[in-house]
Design a protein around this motif. Structure first.
Motif, PDB file in Angstrom:
ATOM      1  N   LYS A 133       0.843  -1.190   0.000  1.00  0.00           N
ATOM      2  CA  LYS A 133       0.000   0.000   0.000  1.00  0.00           C
ATOM      3  C   LYS A 133       0.883   1.247   0.000  1.00  0.00           C
ATOM      4  CE  LYS A 133      -4.577  -1.041   1.526  1.00  0.00           C
ATOM      5  NZ  LYS A 133      -5.757  -0.338   2.073  1.00  0.00           N
ATOM      6  N   SER A 134       0.288   2.354  -0.424  1.00  0.00           N
ATOM      7  CA  SER A 134       1.070   3.588  -0.492  1.00  0.00           C
ATOM      8  C   SER A 134       1.576   4.006   0.882  1.00  0.00           C
ATOM      9  CB  SER A 134       0.229   4.706  -1.103  1.00  0.00           C
ATOM     10  OG  SER A 134      -0.899   5.000  -0.291  1.00  0.00           O
ATOM     11  N   THR A 135       0.813   3.659   1.937  1.00  0.00           N
ATOM     12  CA  THR A 135       1.245   4.024   3.286  1.00  0.00           C
ATOM     13  C   THR A 135       2.513   3.295   3.704  1.00  0.00           C
ATOM     14  OG1 THR A 135      -0.310   2.359   4.111  1.00  0.00           O
ATOM     15  CG2 THR A 135      -1.061   4.648   4.088  1.00  0.00           C
ATOM     16  N   GLU A 173      -6.122   6.068   1.074  1.00  0.00           N
ATOM     17  CA  GLU A 173      -4.938   6.542   0.352  1.00  0.00           C
ATOM     18  C   GLU A 173      -5.217   7.908  -0.276  1.00  0.00           C
ATOM     19  OE1 GLU A 173      -2.412   2.911  -1.247  1.00  0.00           O
ATOM     20  OE2 GLU A 173      -4.462   2.780  -1.995  1.00  0.00           O
ATOM     21  N   HIS A 198      -2.121   9.859  -1.785  1.00  0.00           N
ATOM     22  CA  HIS A 198      -1.531   9.166  -2.926  1.00  0.00           C
ATOM     23  C   HIS A 198      -2.428   9.256  -4.156  1.00  0.00           C
ATOM     24  CE1 HIS A 198       1.546   6.404  -4.396  1.00  0.00           C
ATOM     25  NE2 HIS A 198       0.590   5.748  -5.028  1.00  0.00           N
ATOM     26  N   SER A 203      -5.283  -1.030  -5.341  1.00  0.00           N
ATOM     27  CA  SER A 203      -6.504  -1.003  -4.556  1.00  0.00           C
ATOM     28  C   SER A 203      -7.622  -1.597  -5.367  1.00  0.00           C
ATOM     29  CB  SER A 203      -6.895   0.421  -4.197  1.00  0.00           C
ATOM     30  OG  SER A 203      -6.463   0.749  -2.914  1.00  0.00           O
TER      31      SER A 203
END
Length: 575
Positions: free
Chosen positions: A76-78, A268, A271, A362
Motif C-alpha cells: 500500500k502507499s502508506t 490513500e 496518494h 486497490s
C-alpha cells in the motif's frame, strides 16, 4: 532470472506463486508475522475448483541480500517509503522494479531513490483476494500484467520479463505506452472514488438522486483534463467505459476507497487525490470537485489519525445480499430463456469483478462489492441471465428488456497463439454450468464493429487449456464473418462465411462427448460451422465472450439467450 516479490498478498503473492510454480527463482520479502504464517501453512492458492500449495522462499528486510533481476513491489502507499528502503539492497545496476500501486506518486519516489532506469510501469489485472486464513483465493482465471519503459520505448529487458510472465501463465501484452495506461487507470479510480465518497453512497444512490446523473461526467471531465494536460489524453472509448460504470441507475457499486471510508479506516487520500489535485494546480487545470473530494477525505483521515471516528460518524455501507436476497433470473420449465420481452434489472446487488493495476493495487469494484482483506485484488460476482457469472469482467455491461449489453475493454482477447503458445485471457467472459447430458446454448448477437477482430462469441470451457468459441467477428478487411476457435493447449483459428445482416444467431450443441457449432441468419434455419471434441476436466462451463484484441473496445448486444437440455438429431442442418 532472480525475482523478488515484495509482499505476499492477493496480488504480489499470486503473481509470485505462478512464477515459482513455473520453476522460476522467486523470493518473497515479507514482514515477520506473514513469514511465520507462510512457514506454517505454505503459500496456498485456492478457489475455482483447485488448490495448490507452495513452500515459498522467504526473506525479511533485515537479512535481504542482492541484487535481484526483477522486483515486483506490491504494498500500500502508506508502506511505500519503508518498502523502498527495504528493497534498496536488492537493487543493482541491472535490476528492474515493477511497482503494483495506484496513482503515480510512488513513481516519483522510486525514481528519486532508485533511478528512473530501474523502474518500469504498466497495468496488472487479477481477480483474487486474501481470505481469513491468509490464503490467496482465486475468483477468476485472469492473470494479466502489462509493463513497459517509462519513456514508451520497447526494450529487450521488458521483452525478457514479458516472456517470463507468459511462460508462467501471466498474460503480458506490449502496451502502447505504460505511463499513459497508468494515467488512464488513475482517472478511472479517482472518478469513481470521488463520486461515491463525496456523496457517501453507491453509484446507484448518486445517479438516482435528483441532479445525480451529472456528477460522474463532471468529475470525469476534471480528471481527464488533468491527464490531457500532462500529455496523456483519455481516448473516447475509455471515457465511455468509465461513464458506463459511474452512470448506472440502481448500481450497488462502490470502490475500496469508499469501503475504507465507510468502515472508518485510513484511505490513500494523498496518494490518489492529493497528488492528482497538486498536479492539476501545477498544470493550471481547475478541479473544484476533485478538490472537494480531497478535502472531504482529508478530514476523515485526520479523524482516523486522532482516533475520533465512531460507528455513529461513519457512513452506512451498502451490504451485498446473501442467500435468497441475490437477484437471479429464475428458469422456468426445461428451457431457460431470456427473451426479447423479458424485463429484469440490469445490475444485481451481488459482488462484482474488480481488477488491480500496476499503479492500481486497490480493488476497484465494477458492479457491486464484497469486502476484501487485501488491497491487491478485486472481488467480483454479478447476477446475470441463466446463472452466468463474470470470469473476466467487461469494461461495462447492462441488462434491459432481455438484452444483455457487454462492452469489452480495449486490446482484450481470448486466444492462445498456435505458434508461440502465448495466452491472452483478458476478454470479457461470463460463464455458467450447463445441465448434464446433451444441451443447446444459443443467442442472437449484434456487434458494434470498430476494429479488426472485434467480436462477440459463445464459449464452452473445460479449463484454461481446453476451450472453444464461436465468434461473430470483423475480419481485417472490415467484413463481418463467422470465426471459430478450438483450443487444446494452443488455439486454432478457422474463418467461416461472411455475414450480410446486422444480427447473427450462434449456437453450441453438446452431442454425447462431442460438440457442434451452428449459425443462423433468422434463428430458424441453421448451418453447421464445425464439429469437434473437447477433452479436459469436467464439469464444463459455457457462456458469452466479447473481445477487442487490437481496438479501443467493442460493444455486443446478446438477446434471445437460450439454454435447453435437448439432443441434436440432425448435425448438418442443425434441426
Amino acid at each position: 532470472m532472480r525475482i523478488l516479490v515484495v509482499g505476499a498478498g492477493a496480488t504480489g503473492g499470486y503473481f509470485g506463486a505462478l512464477l515459482a510454480r513455473a520453476g522460476r527463482d522467486v523470493t518473497f520479502l515479507v514482514r515477520p508475522a506473514r513469514a511465520e504464517a507462510l512457514r506454517e501453512r505454505g503459500l496456498r492458492i485456492v478457489g475455482r475448483d483447485e488448490e495448490w500449495v507452495l513452500t515459498p522462499r522467504l526473506v525479511t528486510a533485515d537479512v535481504l541480500d542482492g541484487p535481484y533481476d526483477l522486483v515486483l513491489l506490491s504494498v500500500k502507499s502508506t508502506g511505500l517509503d519503508g518498502a523502498i528502503e527495504d528493497i534498496a539492497p536488492a537493487v543493482g545496476p541491472d535490476t528492474v522494479v515493477v511497482p503494483l500501486l495506484n496513482g503515480l506518486a510512488h513513481m516519483d519516489a522510486l525514481n528519486a531513490r532508485l533511478g528512473t532506469a530501474s523502474v518500469l510501469g504498466g497495468v496488472a489485472k487479477v481477480v483474487t483476494t486474501l481470505d481469513d486464513s491468509g490464503d490467496i483465493r482465486r475468483l477468476a482465471p485472469l492473470a494479466h500484467l502489462t509493463l513497459g519503459e517509462q519513456d514508451g520505448t520497447d526494450t529487450a529487458r521488458a521483452a525478457r520479463i514479458r516472456a517470463v510472465l507468459e511462460e508462467a501463465g501471466i498474460a503480458s501484452p506490449v502496451p502502447a505506452h505504460a505511463v499513459t495506461a497508468m494515467w488512464h487507470k488513475w482517472v478511472f479510480i479517482t472518478t469513481l472514488g470521488a463520486v461515491t465518497s463525496l456523496m457517501r453512497g453507491t453509484v446507484g444512490d448518486v445517479y438516482d438522486a435528483p441532479g445525480g446523473p451529472g456528477l460522474g461526467p463532471a468529475v470525469l471531465d476534471e480528471a481527464a483534463a488533468v491527464a490531457a494536460a500532462a500529455g496523456h489524453p483519455v481516448p473516447a472509448a475509455e471515457r465511455a467505459a468509465t461513464l458506463a460504470v459511474v452512470s448506472v441507475p440502481g448500481s450497488p457499486m462502490v470502490p475500496s476507497l469508499y469501503r475504507d471510508l465507510a468502515a472508518g479506516r485510513p484511505t490513500e487520500v494523498e496518494h490518489l487525490f492529493g497528488d492528482l489535485t497538486e498536479r492539476a494546480r501545477s498544470l493550471g487545470v481547475a478541479t473544484p470537485l476533485l478538490d472537494l473530494a480531497t478535502l472531504h477525505l482529508r478530514v476523515h483521515q485526520r479523524r482516523v489519525t486522532a482516533g475520533t471516528t465512531s460507528g455513529r460518524d461513519r457512513p452506512r455501507p451498502t451490504s451485498p445480499p446473501t442467500g435468497s436476497d441475490r437477484l437471479r433470473p429464475a428458469p422456468t420449465g426445461s428451457d431457460r430463456t431470456v427473451g426479447a420481452g423479458a424485463r429484469r434489472r440490469a445490475l444485481a446487488r451481488a459482488p462484482a469483478w474488480t481488477f488491480a493495476a500496476v499503479h492500481g493495487s486497490s480493488p476497484e469494484t465494477v458492479a457491486g462489492t464484497r469486502p476484501a482483506r487485501d488491497h491487491g485484488a478485486m472481488n467480483v460476482h454479478t447476477s446475470l441471465p441463466l446463472g452466468l457469472d463474470w470470469a473476466t469482467a467487461p469494461a461495462a455491461w447492462s441488462l434491459s428488456d432481455g438484452v444483455l449489453t457487454v462492452t469489452a475493454a480495449p486490446r482484450t482477447d481470448l486466444f492462445t497463439d498456435p505458434l508461440g503458445g502465448a495466452a491472452r485471457r483478458d476478454a470479457a467472459v461470463a460463464l455458467t454450468t450447463p445441465p448434464e447430458g446433451d444441451w443447446q446454448f444459443s443467442a442472437r448477437l449484434r456487434v458494434g464493429f470498430r476494429s479488426a477482430w472485434d467480436a462477440g462469441a459463445l464459449v464452452v470451457r473445460s479449463d484454461d487449456a481446453h476451450w472453444a468459441k464461436l465468434n461473430f467477428e470483423q475480419a481485417p478487411d472490415g467484413t463481418p464473418c463467422v470465426f471459430s476457435v478450438v483450443t487444446r493447449g494452443r488455439s486454432d483459428d478457422a474463418v467461416g462465411s461472411p455475414v450480410t445482416g446486422e444480427a447473427l444467431w450462434l449456437r453450441i450443441s453438446r452431442i454425447g462427448e462431442g460438440f457442434a457449432f451452428h449459425v443462423s441468419d433468422d434463428g430458424g434455419l441453421w448451418r453447421l460451422v464445425r464439429q469437434f471434441a473437447l477433452t479436459g476436466p469436467r464439469p464444463l462451463r459455457i457462456g458469452v465472450e466479447v473481445q477487442s484484441p487490437v481496438g479501443e473496445g467493442c460493444r455486443v448486444d446478446f438477446d434471445d439467450i437460450r439454454l435447453t437440455p435437448t439432443s441434436l438429431p440432425h448435425l448438418i442442418d442443425g434441426r
